[in-house]
Design a protein around this motif. Structure first.
Motif, PDB file in Angstrom:
ATOM      1  N   SER A 529       0.927  -1.356   0.080  1.00 27.09           N
ATOM      2  CA  SER A 529       0.036  -0.093   0.044  1.00 27.09           C
ATOM      3  C   SER A 529       0.881   1.392  -0.085  1.00 27.09           C
ATOM      4  O   SER A 529       0.625   2.046  -0.760  1.00 27.09           O
ATOM      5  CB  SER A 529      -1.071   0.054   1.213  1.00 27.09           C
ATOM      6  N   ASP A 530       1.895   1.027   0.688  1.00 26.09           N
ATOM      7  CA  ASP A 530       2.892   2.308   0.755  1.00 26.09           C
ATOM      8  C   ASP A 530       3.653   2.565  -0.502  1.00 26.09           C
ATOM      9  O   ASP A 530       3.942   3.574  -0.880  1.00 26.09           O
ATOM     10  CB  ASP A 530       3.878   2.165   2.039  1.00 26.09           C
ATOM     11  N   THR A 531       3.971   1.211  -0.995  1.00 25.92           N
ATOM     12  CA  THR A 531       4.487   1.322  -2.481  1.00 25.92           C
ATOM     13  C   THR A 531       3.768   2.028  -3.554  1.00 25.92           C
ATOM     14  O   THR A 531       4.246   2.953  -4.176  1.00 25.92           O
ATOM     15  CB  THR A 531       4.796  -0.136  -2.808  1.00 25.92           C
ATOM     16  N   TYR A 532       2.428   1.630  -3.434  1.00 22.85           N
ATOM     17  CA  TYR A 532       1.427   2.318  -4.282  1.00 22.85           C
ATOM     18  C   TYR A 532       1.513   4.015  -3.972  1.00 22.85           C
ATOM     19  O   TYR A 532       1.713   4.843  -5.203  1.00 22.85           O
ATOM     20  CB  TYR A 532       0.100   2.016  -4.227  1.00 22.85           C
ATOM     21  N   SER A 533       1.303   4.221  -2.775  1.00 23.38           N
ATOM     22  CA  SER A 533       1.559   5.657  -2.427  1.00 23.38           C
ATOM     23  C   SER A 533       2.892   6.479  -2.959  1.00 23.38           C
ATOM     24  O   SER A 533       2.661   7.516  -3.418  1.00 23.38           O
ATOM     25  CB  SER A 533       1.312   6.141  -0.939  1.00 23.38           C
ATOM     26  N   PHE A 534       3.869   5.811  -2.696  1.00 24.78           N
ATOM     27  CA  PHE A 534       5.174   6.041  -3.178  1.00 24.78           C
ATOM     28  C   PHE A 534       5.137   6.526  -4.683  1.00 24.78           C
ATOM     29  O   PHE A 534       5.835   7.382  -5.151  1.00 24.78           O
ATOM     30  CB  PHE A 534       6.264   5.072  -2.876  1.00 24.78           C
ATOM     31  N   GLY A 535       4.613   5.579  -5.730  1.00 28.07           N
ATOM     32  CA  GLY A 535       4.703   5.744  -6.979  1.00 28.07           C
ATOM     33  C   GLY A 535       3.616   6.888  -7.434  1.00 28.07           C
ATOM     34  O   GLY A 535       4.143   7.630  -8.279  1.00 28.07           O
ATOM     35  N   ILE A 595       9.652   3.233 -13.095  1.00 23.11           N
ATOM     36  CA  ILE A 595       9.676   2.705 -11.824  1.00 23.11           C
ATOM     37  C   ILE A 595       8.180   3.121 -11.152  1.00 23.11           C
ATOM     38  O   ILE A 595       7.480   2.138 -10.345  1.00 23.11           O
ATOM     39  CB  ILE A 595      10.615   3.219 -11.211  1.00 23.11           C
ATOM     40  N   ALA A 596       7.850   4.337 -11.466  1.00 24.20           N
ATOM     41  CA  ALA A 596       6.524   4.756 -10.919  1.00 24.20           C
ATOM     42  C   ALA A 596       5.413   4.131 -11.093  1.00 24.20           C
ATOM     43  O   ALA A 596       4.559   3.432 -10.424  1.00 24.20           O
ATOM     44  CB  ALA A 596       5.991   6.304 -10.917  1.00 24.20           C
ATOM     45  N   LEU A 597       5.402   3.747 -12.429  1.00 22.57           N
ATOM     46  CA  LEU A 597       4.321   2.923 -13.037  1.00 22.57           C
ATOM     47  C   LEU A 597       4.452   1.311 -12.327  1.00 22.57           C
ATOM     48  O   LEU A 597       3.472   0.746 -12.226  1.00 22.57           O
ATOM     49  CB  LEU A 597       4.346   2.777 -14.682  1.00 22.57           C
ATOM     50  N   LEU A 598       5.303   0.882 -12.105  1.00 22.96           N
ATOM     51  CA  LEU A 598       5.389  -0.520 -11.376  1.00 22.96           C
ATOM     52  C   LEU A 598       5.082  -0.332 -10.107  1.00 22.96           C
ATOM     53  O   LEU A 598       4.171  -1.399  -9.669  1.00 22.96           O
ATOM     54  CB  LEU A 598       7.177  -0.924 -11.337  1.00 22.96           C
ATOM     55  N   CYS A 599       5.191   0.814  -9.258  1.00 26.54           N
ATOM     56  CA  CYS A 599       4.587   0.878  -8.133  1.00 26.54           C
ATOM     57  C   CYS A 599       3.230   1.185  -7.851  1.00 26.54           C
ATOM     58  O   CYS A 599       2.408   0.602  -6.819  1.00 26.54           O
ATOM     59  CB  CYS A 599       5.277   2.224  -7.426  1.00 26.54           C
ATOM     60  N   VAL A 600       2.491   1.617  -9.029  1.00 22.82           N
ATOM     61  CA  VAL A 600       1.082   1.795  -8.920  1.00 22.82           C
ATOM     62  C   VAL A 600       0.321   0.938  -9.863  1.00 22.82           C
ATOM     63  O   VAL A 600      -0.991   1.039 -10.110  1.00 22.82           O
ATOM     64  CB  VAL A 600       0.671   3.247  -9.483  1.00 22.82           C
ATOM     65  N   GLN A 601       0.729  -0.425  -9.986  1.00 22.70           N
ATOM     66  CA  GLN A 601       0.024  -1.463 -10.508  1.00 22.70           C
ATOM     67  C   GLN A 601      -1.042  -1.845  -9.551  1.00 22.70           C
ATOM     68  O   GLN A 601      -1.018  -1.744  -8.478  1.00 22.70           O
ATOM     69  CB  GLN A 601       0.867  -2.667 -10.835  1.00 22.70           C
ATOM     70  N   GLU A 602      -2.227  -2.137 -10.051  1.00 20.32           N
ATOM     71  CA  GLU A 602      -3.551  -2.462  -9.588  1.00 20.32           C
ATOM     72  C   GLU A 602      -3.419  -3.828  -8.686  1.00 20.32           C
ATOM     73  O   GLU A 602      -3.811  -3.501  -7.435  1.00 20.32           O
ATOM     74  CB  GLU A 602      -4.734  -2.951 -10.553  1.00 20.32           C
ATOM     75  N   PRO A 604      -1.702  -5.594  -6.086  1.00 24.59           N
ATOM     76  CA  PRO A 604      -0.399  -5.414  -5.172  1.00 24.59           C
ATOM     77  C   PRO A 604       0.774  -6.605  -5.189  1.00 24.59           C
ATOM     78  O   PRO A 604       1.803  -6.038  -4.790  1.00 24.59           O
ATOM     79  CB  PRO A 604      -0.974  -5.389  -3.697  1.00 24.59           C
ATOM     80  N   ASN A 605       0.468  -7.478  -5.636  1.00 25.25           N
ATOM     81  CA  ASN A 605       1.502  -8.794  -5.690  1.00 25.25           C
ATOM     82  C   ASN A 605       2.605  -8.272  -6.767  1.00 25.25           C
ATOM     83  O   ASN A 605       3.691  -8.955  -6.779  1.00 25.25           O
ATOM     84  CB  ASN A 605       1.084 -10.296  -6.067  1.00 25.25           C
ATOM     85  N   ASN A 606       1.999  -7.584  -7.824  1.00 24.98           N
ATOM     86  CA  ASN A 606       2.869  -6.987  -8.701  1.00 24.98           C
ATOM     87  C   ASN A 606       3.696  -6.012  -8.610  1.00 24.98           C
ATOM     88  O   ASN A 606       4.905  -5.875  -9.198  1.00 24.98           O
ATOM     89  CB  ASN A 606       2.133  -6.761 -10.100  1.00 24.98           C
ATOM     90  N   ARG A 607       3.452  -5.496  -7.429  1.00 22.60           N
ATOM     91  CA  ARG A 607       4.169  -4.108  -6.964  1.00 22.60           C
ATOM     92  C   ARG A 607       5.631  -4.485  -6.493  1.00 22.60           C
ATOM     93  O   ARG A 607       5.817  -5.312  -5.665  1.00 22.60           O
ATOM     94  CB  ARG A 607       3.395  -3.165  -6.160  1.00 22.60           C
ATOM     95  N   PRO A 608       6.667  -3.781  -6.877  1.00 18.77           N
ATOM     96  CA  PRO A 608       7.887  -4.175  -6.024  1.00 18.77           C
ATOM     97  C   PRO A 608       7.809  -3.774  -4.484  1.00 18.77           C
ATOM     98  O   PRO A 608       7.382  -2.726  -4.376  1.00 18.77           O
ATOM     99  CB  PRO A 608       8.936  -3.421  -6.856  1.00 18.77           C
ATOM    100  N   PRO A 609       8.731  -4.725  -3.663  1.00 23.04           N
ATOM    101  CA  PRO A 609       8.960  -4.015  -2.586  1.00 23.04           C
ATOM    102  C   PRO A 609       9.853  -2.668  -2.310  1.00 23.04           C
ATOM    103  O   PRO A 609      10.440  -2.510  -3.382  1.00 23.04           O
ATOM    104  CB  PRO A 609       9.694  -5.216  -1.622  1.00 23.04           C
ATOM    105  N   MET A 610       9.944  -1.978  -1.281  1.00 23.56           N
ATOM    106  CA  MET A 610      10.497  -0.877  -1.396  1.00 23.56           C
ATOM    107  C   MET A 610      12.184  -0.906  -1.521  1.00 23.56           C
ATOM    108  O   MET A 610      12.751  -0.200  -1.906  1.00 23.56           O
ATOM    109  CB  MET A 610      10.334  -0.044   0.038  1.00 23.56           C
ATOM    110  N   SER A 611      12.435  -2.292  -1.093  1.00 22.35           N
ATOM    111  CA  SER A 611      13.972  -2.606  -1.176  1.00 22.35           C
ATOM    112  C   SER A 611      14.338  -2.695  -2.757  1.00 22.35           C
ATOM    113  O   SER A 611      15.292  -2.072  -3.056  1.00 22.35           O
ATOM    114  CB  SER A 611      14.392  -3.883  -0.369  1.00 22.35           C
ATOM    115  N   VAL A 622      19.902  -1.839 -13.384  1.00 24.32           N
ATOM    116  CA  VAL A 622      18.870  -3.111 -12.902  1.00 24.32           C
ATOM    117  C   VAL A 622      17.848  -2.889 -14.103  1.00 24.32           C
ATOM    118  O   VAL A 622      17.260  -1.920 -14.287  1.00 24.32           O
ATOM    119  CB  VAL A 622      18.318  -2.674 -11.613  1.00 24.32           C
ATOM    120  N   ASN A 623      17.456  -4.331 -14.365  1.00 25.77           N
ATOM    121  CA  ASN A 623      16.627  -4.240 -15.544  1.00 25.77           C
ATOM    122  C   ASN A 623      15.105  -4.238 -14.947  1.00 25.77           C
ATOM    123  O   ASN A 623      14.914  -4.815 -13.728  1.00 25.77           O
ATOM    124  CB  ASN A 623      16.407  -5.846 -16.246  1.00 25.77           C
ATOM    125  N   LEU A 624      14.255  -3.481 -15.680  1.00 26.64           N
ATOM    126  CA  LEU A 624      12.758  -3.265 -15.048  1.00 26.64           C
ATOM    127  C   LEU A 624      11.845  -4.022 -15.616  1.00 26.64           C
ATOM    128  O   LEU A 624      11.963  -3.822 -17.225  1.00 26.64           O
ATOM    129  CB  LEU A 624      12.418  -1.636 -15.314  1.00 26.64           C
TER     130      LEU A 624
END
Length: 664
Positions: A529-535, A595-602, A604-611, A622-624
């Motif tokens: 959820s925080d990853t989404y907000s960060f995106g 990177i932002a679009l990776l964070c806001v995917q619908e 949550p399992n597809n969003r990367p962790p903040m690390s 780093v490949n995206l």
């Protein structure tokens, strides 16, 4: 001859009085705590109050307890039952002066010393038992051997509570050997104000004892004090019996043999002694003046250590620092008087802005430190639990990209958080301002983005607790004098267990436009959820636009879908803030949109962790992966869902983005 002896005796009595004064005056009164109300008095009130308190102090030479009223101002004092009249009068006089200085903006106040208590109010409290404000002090260095409740305190409590309400002075001390160790003596003291009846006295003491039960059962020393009673327990003798007046000197025997020489010797000794006494007294008065000034500074300490925030009705003060379980961090409790003085009584000129939970004011402490005070609004929706949550969470968090909490205050209806002052206010104040946004060049935005990412990563993985912020947004990112980013506002944050992945709530809290769809629609939240907000925040920083706007001719796109369309059409450059286009590494800026679009995917399992997000931001090698589409018009779907959840039991506490930014 008789006249000479009379003069000698008079000199000796005078000398004894002088030394008694010196011995008494050299003893320092022990200031404990004070609490001020919230109403502001007028000039007449202050004048009448001074007259009333002066009258009280004059009574203290005769009475250890006294209550009085003047022009609808009510006041009483209570001296500890085993102090002498001189100490009582000195304490009441000092308390009267100190409370007027500390609480000059208030119509009601109370102050405690070890030797006395004094209170006043514009409302008649005489004869009525009150339990607020109150505070507790305990021995932070010692605990019982077993870590369990100290049964010695129980036996003393039963006797004191059973006898004091019926005693003449409603005061008593007690001491007895420990049940388990005959060589260990236990000491107790309790007292009530004598304007209340026996039943009220018992109930008052019992209420204080109940509070002790919650915090201090395993402690080997504690005290609890309220407006109408106090109780104390220690494993050492902390009180003295009432001091007797100095005995009169024995009459000198007649000297029938003509004692002229002896009389001369006595006179010489007396004169020398008086001269010496005068010198000593002079030095004492000189140093006493400066000592008192120093002590007054200590008594009006800006920061009072706090240990608990358990009850909404009391003022809680504990001896020692507020520690977490690892005993490594601390925070402080600020007097309301200190906050009022620092913020000029919450004047509009000191107001920095209005946050979702109330206004924020700039202040300056007596030592010169600048502070930001968040004043919790009674209409904000953030109650006592959120307030305690923010205090207890942020005090455990130590990171350069998190705002530092200096302390808090909870007196009467006021709930205040005191933060370090951030000179450049919040990110939204720069990002969405047509003029100030030009100050945010690429290097500054890059540093801000990395700082936010490091702060969130710390909350999720590197701190001793796993924290979900739940309200990450531009106004909650503060900027110091060097434009370093610091995350603030932990009122809605939640602690996760080390192995916990997600949680569900029936009370959604956060800000429209930054909330992940699974959280907004179903109350499900996690680190993702925080990853989404960060995106969302990253897209706002890159574009200089708010997610709450619409960015297509048919008004069907929010910032996320607008970024998705331009990125897919290889038009990412059009998304970037016009102030940056010619002054930034374009390829890196477009990569950050990715990177932002990776964070806001619908999902949550597809969003990367903040690390992983931090790694992506830090290395262009780093490949995206390919992102999936963000939730389409999540704002409109969310608002539509809100209208249909009235019977679902899902509650909402949503703040919009229209509030004025506030710096901490």
């Amino acid at each position: 001859m008789g006249s000479d002896l009379f003069s000698t005796r008079a000199f000796l009595l005078f000398l004894i009085s002088i030394f008694s004064l010196i011995v008494f005056a050299s003893g320092q009164l022990s200031y404990l705590y004070s609490s001020c109300g919230s109403e502001t008095p007028d000039g007449d009130y202050k004048t009448n109050l001074t007259s009333l308190l002066d009258s009280q102090s004059s009574k203290a030479s005769t009475y250890t307890f006294y209550n009085d009223t003047l022009n609808q101002i009510y006041s009483l004092y209570l001296c500890r039952g085993n102090v002498n009249a001189t100490t009582c009068q000195s304490c009441v006089k000092t308390a009267g002066q100190e409370i007027q200085e500390q609480c000059q903006y208030n119509k009601t106040a109370i102050i405690w010393y070890d030797e006395c208590m004094l209170r006043y109010s514009n409302e008649d409290f005489i004869g009525t038992m009150n339990t607020s404000p109150w505070f507790i002090m305990y021995n932070v260095k010692n605990k019982t051997d077993s870590g369990e409740r100290d049964v010695g305190a129980l036996s003393l409590k039963d006797r004191l509570l059973g006898e004091i309400p019926y005693s003449k002075l409603m005061f008593q001390t007690d001491e007895r050997p420990s049940t388990y160790n005959a060589s260990l003596i236990l000491y107790g003291l309790a007292q009530c104000t004598r304007d209340i009846n026996t039943t009220s006295c018992y109930n008052c003491l019992f209420d204080l004892w109940s509070m002790i039960q919650e915090c201090c059962q395993e402690k080997v020393g504690w005290r609890a004090l309220g407006p109408n009673c106090n109780i104390r327990y220690e494993r050492y003798r902390f009180y003295d019996e009432v001091s007797a007046d100095p005995p009169a000197p024995a009459a000198a025997p007649d000297n029938p043999g003509g004692g002229g020489n002896n009389t001369i010797k006595i006179a010489i000794i007396t004169v020398s002694a008086i001269t010496g006494a005068a010198v000593v007294l002079g030095f004492f008065l000189y140093f006493s003046f400066f000592s008192r000034k120093s002590r007054r500074g200590e008594q009006k300490s800006e920061e009072i250590p706090l240990n608990v925030l358990d009850r909404p009705t009391g003022t809680h003060f504990m001896e020692g620092h507020m520690h977490d379980q690892d005993n490594t961090v601390e925070t402080y409790y600020f007097n309301l008087t200190t906050i009022l003085a620092a913020t000029n009584n919450f004047s509009d000129s000191n107001k920095l802005g209005e946050g979702g939970f109330g206004p924020v004011y700039k202040g300056k402490l007596l030592d010169g430190r600048e502070i930001a005070v968040k004043r919790l609004s009674t209409k904000s929706g953030q109650g006592l639990e959120e307030f305690k949550n923010e205090v207890m969470l942020i005090v455990k968090l130590q990171h350069k990209n998190l705002v530092r909490l200096l302390g808090c205050c909870m007196e009467g209806d006021e709930k205040l958080l005191v933060y370090e002052y951030m000179a450049n206010t919040s990110l939204d104040a720069f990002l969405f301002d047509p003029t100030k946004c030009k100050e945010l060049d690429w290097d500054k935005r890059e540093a801000i983005v990395r700082g936010i990412a490091r702060g969130i990563l710390y909350l999720h993985e590197d701190s001793r607790l796993k924290i979900i912020h739940r309200d990450l947004k531009a106004s909650n990112v503060l900027l110091d004098e060097e434009m370093n980013a610091k995350i603030s506002d932990f009122g809605t944050a939640r602690i996760f267990g080390s192995k916990q992945l997600d949680a569900n709530t029936n009370r959604v809290v956060g800000t429209f436009g930054y909330m992940a769809p699974e959280y907004a629609m179903e109350g499900l939240f996690s680190v993702k959820s925080d990853t989404y907000s960060f995106g969302v925040l990253l897209l706002e920083i890159l574009s200089g636009k708010k997610n709450s706007g619409l960015y297509s001719t048919d008004h069907s796109q929010n910032l996320l879908s607008h970024a998705w369309q331009l990125w897919n059409e290889d038009k990412g450059l059009e998304f970037i803030d016009r102030n940056l286009v010619d002054k930034c590494p374009v390829s890196e800026a477009v990569r950050w949109i990715h990177i932002a679009l990776l964070c806001v995917q619908e999902d949550p399992n597809n969003r990367p962790p903040m690390s992983s997000v931090a790694l992506m931001l830090g290395s262009k090698w780093v490949n995206l992966p390919q992102p999936s589409a963000p939730p389409f018009s999540v704002g409109r779907s969310f608002m539509s869902d809100l209208s249909s959840t009235s019977g679902s039991g899902l509650g909402f506490l949503i703040s919009d983005q229209s509030s004025t930014s506030a710096s901490l």
